[in-house]
Each structure stands twice: as C-alpha cells, then as structure tokens.
Design a protein around this motif. Structure first.
Motif, PDB file in Angstrom:
ATOM      1  N   HIS A   1     -69.645  26.707 -34.058  1.00 11.81           N
ATOM      2  CA  HIS A   1     -70.970  27.394 -33.857  1.00 11.81           C
ATOM      3  C   HIS A   1     -71.634  27.386 -32.664  1.00 11.81           C
ATOM      4  O   HIS A   1     -71.611  28.404 -31.999  1.00 11.81           O
ATOM      5  CB  HIS A   1     -71.935  26.574 -34.860  1.00 11.81           C
ATOM      6  CG  HIS A   1     -71.670  26.663 -36.240  1.00 11.81           C
ATOM      7  ND1 HIS A   1     -71.603  27.692 -36.894  1.00 11.81           N
ATOM      8  CD2 HIS A   1     -71.128  25.724 -37.417  1.00 11.81           C
ATOM      9  CE1 HIS A   1     -70.946  27.798 -38.247  1.00 11.81           C
ATOM     10  NE2 HIS A   1     -70.528  26.569 -38.435  1.00 11.81           N
TER      11      HIS A   1
ATOM     12  N   SER B   1     -69.256  18.760 -41.405  1.00 15.91           N
ATOM     13  CA  SER B   1     -70.121  18.243 -42.579  1.00 15.91           C
ATOM     14  C   SER B   1     -71.625  18.105 -41.988  1.00 15.91           C
ATOM     15  O   SER B   1     -71.846  18.686 -40.853  1.00 15.91           O
ATOM     16  CB  SER B   1     -69.701  16.883 -43.237  1.00 15.91           C
ATOM     17  OG  SER B   1     -70.554  16.462 -44.103  1.00 15.91           O
TER      18      SER B   1
ATOM     19  N   HIS C   1     -62.597  26.928 -42.658  1.00 11.81           N
ATOM     20  CA  HIS C   1     -62.227  25.586 -43.498  1.00 11.81           C
ATOM     21  C   HIS C   1     -61.603  26.174 -44.665  1.00 11.81           C
ATOM     22  O   HIS C   1     -61.958  26.820 -45.775  1.00 11.81           O
ATOM     23  CB  HIS C   1     -63.771  25.044 -43.830  1.00 11.81           C
ATOM     24  CG  HIS C   1     -64.486  24.685 -42.838  1.00 11.81           C
ATOM     25  ND1 HIS C   1     -64.673  23.335 -42.322  1.00 11.81           N
ATOM     26  CD2 HIS C   1     -65.460  25.247 -41.873  1.00 11.81           C
ATOM     27  CE1 HIS C   1     -65.404  23.490 -41.266  1.00 11.81           C
ATOM     28  NE2 HIS C   1     -65.913  24.730 -40.923  1.00 11.81           N
TER      29      HIS C   1
ATOM     30  N   GLU D   1     -75.315  23.773 -34.568  1.00 14.83           N
ATOM     31  CA  GLU D   1     -75.325  24.502 -35.755  1.00 14.83           C
ATOM     32  C   GLU D   1     -76.911  24.355 -36.196  1.00 14.83           C
ATOM     33  O   GLU D   1     -77.704  25.175 -36.280  1.00 14.83           O
ATOM     34  CB  GLU D   1     -74.177  24.403 -36.979  1.00 14.83           C
ATOM     35  CG  GLU D   1     -74.266  25.183 -38.201  1.00 14.83           C
ATOM     36  CD  GLU D   1     -73.607  24.686 -39.249  1.00 14.83           C
ATOM     37  OE1 GLU D   1     -72.966  23.768 -39.101  1.00 14.83           O
ATOM     38  OE2 GLU D   1     -73.257  25.648 -40.321  1.00 14.83           O
TER      39      GLU D   1
ATOM     40  N   ASP E   1     -66.152  31.031 -41.057  1.00 12.19           N
ATOM     41  CA  ASP E   1     -66.649  29.713 -41.528  1.00 12.19           C
ATOM     42  C   ASP E   1     -66.034  29.079 -43.026  1.00 12.19           C
ATOM     43  O   ASP E   1     -64.996  28.652 -42.969  1.00 12.19           O
ATOM     44  CB  ASP E   1     -68.077  29.419 -41.427  1.00 12.19           C
ATOM     45  CG  ASP E   1     -68.349  28.150 -41.096  1.00 12.19           C
ATOM     46  OD1 ASP E   1     -67.691  27.124 -41.306  1.00 12.19           O
ATOM     47  OD2 ASP E   1     -69.620  27.803 -41.147  1.00 12.19           O
ATOM     48  N   ASP E   2     -66.639  29.797 -43.820  1.00 13.91           N
ATOM     49  CA  ASP E   2     -66.520  29.470 -45.443  1.00 13.91           C
ATOM     50  C   ASP E   2     -66.591  30.864 -46.075  1.00 13.91           C
ATOM     51  O   ASP E   2     -67.443  31.130 -46.893  1.00 13.91           O
ATOM     52  CB  ASP E   2     -67.443  28.489 -46.078  1.00 13.91           C
ATOM     53  CG  ASP E   2     -67.278  26.916 -45.001  1.00 13.91           C
ATOM     54  OD1 ASP E   2     -66.331  26.392 -45.467  1.00 13.91           O
ATOM     55  OD2 ASP E   2     -68.143  26.951 -44.292  1.00 13.91           O
TER      56      ASP E   2
HETATM   57  N1  HPA Z   1     -71.021  23.191 -41.034  1.00 11.77           N
HETATM   58  C1  HPA Z   1     -70.482  21.938 -41.357  1.00 11.77           C
HETATM   59  N2  HPA Z   1     -69.507  21.572 -41.804  1.00 11.77           N
HETATM   60  C2  HPA Z   1     -68.890  22.438 -42.619  1.00 11.77           C
HETATM   61  C3  HPA Z   1     -69.239  23.817 -42.479  1.00 11.77           C
HETATM   62  C4  HPA Z   1     -70.197  24.195 -41.688  1.00 11.77           C
HETATM   63  O1  HPA Z   1     -70.590  25.202 -41.453  1.00 11.77           O
HETATM   64  N3  HPA Z   1     -68.304  24.299 -43.605  1.00 11.77           N
HETATM   65  C5  HPA Z   1     -67.610  23.520 -44.131  1.00 11.77           C
HETATM   66  N4  HPA Z   1     -68.000  22.359 -43.556  1.00 11.77           N
END
Ligand code: HPA
Ligand code: ZN
Length: 339
Positions: free
Chosen positions: A222, A171, A20, A201, A279-280
């Motif tokens: 995920h 989200s 993201h 997830e 991911d982040d």
């Molecule tokens: N999951 C869901 N939404 C998200 C994630 C995540 O890992 N990272 C950024 N938005």
C-alpha cells in the motif's frame, strides 16, 4: 477507454506482488469447500454472501475475511484455493506472482502450518507446469496479535525456509505500528528472509518510516499515505523502495473516496517504483487487470504509464537477476510487437 489501451493492459506481461491467498476465496468455492467439510456458513447463498461485501473500513473487511477462512481445513482446500487464483492470474497475463499467506489465521484454529504450506506450494508447483506461471510465497504476521505469536510462527516456518521468500505484516494497521514487531523482523532477516510490510494503508506516513527504518522493509505494501510526507517520498525514490498499491482495495475499504484520489500518478511523476495489485480480489471486485483498467480510466493513464508499472513489477520482484532479465526481455518483446 480506448480499445487499444484496454487490450494493451490486458495482454501486457506483468507480476503481481500484493495478493493475499485468503483474499482470493470466491464465494462459489467457499460454499463448495464448506459443504464437503460439513461446515455451515452464516449465509444461505453466494448472492447473500456477496451482498455482505460492503465495508466501511479495513476492520469490517477483516472480520468477514477471517470468518470465511474458517472453512479451510485440509491440504486439498488450500490447494484448490491457490489453484483457482493462479488460473485467474494466468488469464490476466501475470507471469510471476508473489503471494501472501497468513499462517496464524489457520494455526490459531488448529490447522497445522504444514497443511497450509503444503497445499499452497503443491498448487504453485502444478501451476508452474500447467501454465508456466512463476511464483514466490510471502508469510505475513498478523499485526493485531502479539510479537510473541509472530515469533512462534517464524519458528514454525524455519523447516520450510526453501518455500518462503519473505516475511510481511498485515491485518489491522491502526494502533499496531511496525515497531511492535522489531524483534521478529530482525530475527527473520537473520534467517535470510526478505522483508515487506503493509504500511500507510489506513495508518499514517509515520508507519511507513517505521517499516523502512526499523523493520528494514525492502518493499511497502500500500504505502499510499506516503503522499502526505514529501521527505518520505524522496526517501522511497532515493532508496528505490517499491510500493505495491491496490486501488480497488483502497476504494472498497474507503481509504479513498474515489479512484481519482489514488496517488499513482504522483508516485510515477516522482519516480517511485509504484506497482498495481489486487490485494483481496474476491472481496474488492477485481483481479489485477481490473485494477489496471479502472485506475487507467480514473487517472487517464498513458500506455507509457502502464508499461512503467509493469516493468516496475519485475524490478520489485524477489527473483534472481537472471529471472529478472528474462521477464524484462518478455516485456520488451511484447512492447515491440504490440499493435
Ligand atoms: N490490509 C491489511 N491486512 C490485510 C489486507 C489489507 O488490505 N488484506 C488482507 N489482510
Ligand atoms: Zn494487503
């Protein structure tokens, strides 16, 4: 870990398919942009901000992630954010990346869709020239908002169709199943977008079924809870639906207690097209190579497992067959020359 395997992981050409752009926002850049935009942050220093990165679940993280995004106002901000990620990805030998962006995080607070997408795509273009990195953009709908809001976002994206390869869903997962977005994904497919969705997830395997059967997702983000459902595992393998697994994310958001509990080895043994992603990365303590390295260490992965996942990353990419064969050839050349 063995020094040779470490170098192999670092150097192998790979694609990243689950990152993201708002989640690559490093605290140093956040403070720099906040200052030039005259916005005050809740935290007094980079250290204080980093210290707040202790999450008990997905929502804890999302609260900080959305509030940090508030400092992004201008095209230049989105450009700088994207360029910083691409530099890191290039350093990790990522040769192709498919980046998520969350337009609603910005349009909801008055930043135009055009500002966001122009800033990001200008960086993608410059990074292609500067580092040779190839990229695609995936627009995610925020699942805690309504389907109506997602539909409005899809309309805003239509003039930019040439810059967006796919739509996704991210989200807060629990209580916001894929079925909530049935109509907007139908519409997006009719407009010619590929389809992905975060599922499994924090949510159950049932949400993965919904994503593949109702939304017709071609890739699952995920998807780790698929491991609870043997029929679903068979389905993912038979339909060749890849999973973009993010081990450090799952660890930091307490989806698993320990990296050893990430079912990557099980997916590999089953013949599912599993890939590793960050991911982040600025929030979860590592970019894509860190995810490979720590997972390899925890699960005792072999060089062959790593090769398979790098290859999977290209097999799972939304690129032309010609591009795919070029990337896979690069991978083969690397494999043959690595000592
Ligand atoms: N999951 C869901 N939404 C998200 C994630 C995540 O890992 N990272 C950024 N938005
Ligand atoms: Zn994600």
């Amino acid at each position: 870990m063995n020094e040779n395997l470490k170098r192999y992981i670092e150097l192998i050409p790979k694609a990243e398919l689950h990152v993201h752009i708002e989640g690559t926002f490093e605290p140093e850049l956040m403070f720099e942009i906040a200052q030039r935009n005259n916005i005050s942050l809740k935290y007094n220093s980079v250290e204080e901000l980093r210290d707040a990165y202790k999450f008990n679940n997905l929502q804890d993280f999302l609260d900080i992630y959305y509030s940090a995004a508030n400092v992004l106002l201008y095209e230049q901000d989105f450009y700088d954010l994207t360029m910083a990620y691409l530099r890191k990805a290039h350093a990790d030998n990522v040769i192709h990346t498919e980046i998520f962006f969350d337009p609603q995080t910005h349009t909801e607070r008055g930043v135009s869709f055009d500002t966001v997408i122009n800033g990001i795509t200008n960086a993608l273009k410059d990074a292609k020239t500067e580092f040779g990195i190839s990229s695609k953009l995936i627009m995610c709908f925020l699942r805690h908002l309504s389907e109506q809001s997602a539909m409005e976002t899809l309309k805003l994206a239509l003039p930019h169709k040439d810059k967006i390869v796919a739509v996704g869903l991210d989200s807060s997962e629990k209580g916001n199943p894929p079925s909530k977005f049935f109509n907007v994904f139908n519409q997006a497919r009719e407009e010619g977008f590929f389809v992905v969705a975060h599922a499994g997830e924090e949510g159950p395997a049932e949400y993965v079924w919904e994503a593949i059967d109702l939304l017709e997702a071609e890739r699952i983000d995920h998807g780790v809870s698929s491991v609870d459902d043997p029929d679903l595992m068979e389905e993912l393998r038979d339909r060749e639906i890849p999973l973009t697994v993010c081990p450090l994310s799952n660890l930091k958001l307490k989806v698993v207690e320990n990296l050893k509990d990430i079912p990557v080895k099980i997916f590999l043994e089953k013949g599912i097209l599993v890939t590793l992603n960050s991911d982040d990365p600025s929030y979860f303590g590592g970019y894509v190579n860190d995810n490979y390295l720590q997972t390899a260490e925890a699960l005792n992965l072999s060089r062959n497992d790593i090769y398979t996942m790098a290859k999977n990353s290209f097999l799972a990419s939304f690129i032309t067959e010609n591009e795919r064969s070029i990337f896979i050839e690069k991978l083969r050349e690397f494999e043959n020359s690595f000592v």
